[in-house]
Write a protein that holds these residues in place. Structure first.
Motif, mmCIF file in Angstrom:
data_model
loop_
_atom_site.group_PDB
_atom_site.id
_atom_site.type_symbol
_atom_site.label_atom_id
_atom_site.label_comp_id
_atom_site.label_asym_id
_atom_site.label_seq_id
_atom_site.Cartn_x
_atom_site.Cartn_y
_atom_site.Cartn_z
ATOM 1 N N VAL A 170 0.840 -1.201 0.000
ATOM 2 C CA VAL A 170 0.000 0.000 0.000
ATOM 3 C C VAL A 170 0.875 1.250 0.000
ATOM 4 C CG1 VAL A 170 -1.632 1.320 1.410
ATOM 5 C CG2 VAL A 170 -2.046 -1.091 0.994
ATOM 6 N N LYS A 212 -2.700 -1.645 -4.608
ATOM 7 C CA LYS A 212 -3.983 -1.967 -3.968
ATOM 8 C C LYS A 212 -3.930 -3.398 -3.437
ATOM 9 C CE LYS A 212 -7.869 -0.605 -5.443
ATOM 10 N NZ LYS A 212 -9.087 -0.558 -6.246
ATOM 11 N N GLY A 262 -6.337 2.187 -0.332
ATOM 12 C CA GLY A 262 -5.874 1.104 -1.197
ATOM 13 C C GLY A 262 -5.879 -0.252 -0.532
ATOM 14 N N PHE A 263 -6.308 -0.297 0.746
ATOM 15 C CA PHE A 263 -6.350 -1.562 1.481
ATOM 16 C C PHE A 263 -7.805 -1.912 1.768
ATOM 17 C CE2 PHE A 263 -6.469 -4.119 5.357
ATOM 18 C CZ PHE A 263 -5.475 -5.045 5.140
#
Length: 171
Positions: free
Chosen positions: A28, A33, A56-57
């Motif tokens: 991340v 992602k 993005g997590f």
């Protein structure tokens, strides 16, 4: 990434999920992602808050309660299979650079689904997707499929002295 590899963290020692979380943090922070699927788990862990802090997590659990000291219920089997199907779709979509299948080895060990279904999901992933599989008792076919296998070996653990899982450390 041009090529995504298959990594396995297994063994009886502590640190399999923690290693996958560390790799996820690194990815991340590099602008990638990450989708983090937790099989078998339905309990509250501190990492469930990661989505709030890490753009993005994404994380989702595919379990009810921990059954590792008993037998999985029909609900556990249903949740596991739904999770694997959803993860197969995520792997093939190419929407994520890294997909973690946390405790999937335990799900296989308890026959929530077949190793063939897991390997099919891995084989049908989009190009460049890195896959991380964690959990004790990794199936021999998963180990064969992997590009990297790390076994966590327990030498000493404070759990044996009655120390319960601590928030922020083990949960």
């Amino acid at each position: 990434m041009e090529k995504g590899y298959v990594q396995v963290y297994t063994g009886n020692g502590k640190g399999k999920t923690t290693a996958a979380l560390g790799l996820s943090l690194r990815a991340v922070c590099a602008g990638k992602k990450v989708y983090f699927a937790q099989f078998v788990k339905g309990m509250k862990y501190s990492e469930l808050n990661a989505e709030k802090y890490l753009p993005g997590f994404s994380m989702k659990q595919y379990g009810s309660e921990c059954f590792i000291f008993s037998e999985p219920s029909e609900e556990d089997i249903r949740l596991g299979n739904e999770g694997l199907k959803e993860c197969a779709d995520i792997l093939s979509s190419g929407d994520y650079d890294v997909v973690v299948l946390d405790e999937i080895n335990i799900a296989l060990y308890y026959n929530l689904f077949t190793v063939d279904k897991v390997i099919e999901a891995i084989d049908n992933r989009a190009a460049g997707v890195e896959v991380i599989l964690t959990g004790r008792n990794a199936h021999e076919r998963i180990i064969e499929k992997a590009d990297l296998v790390t076994e966590m070996k327990e030498i000493k653990h404070y759990y044996e002295k009655g120390v319960e899982a601590r928030v922020g450390i083990e949960k």
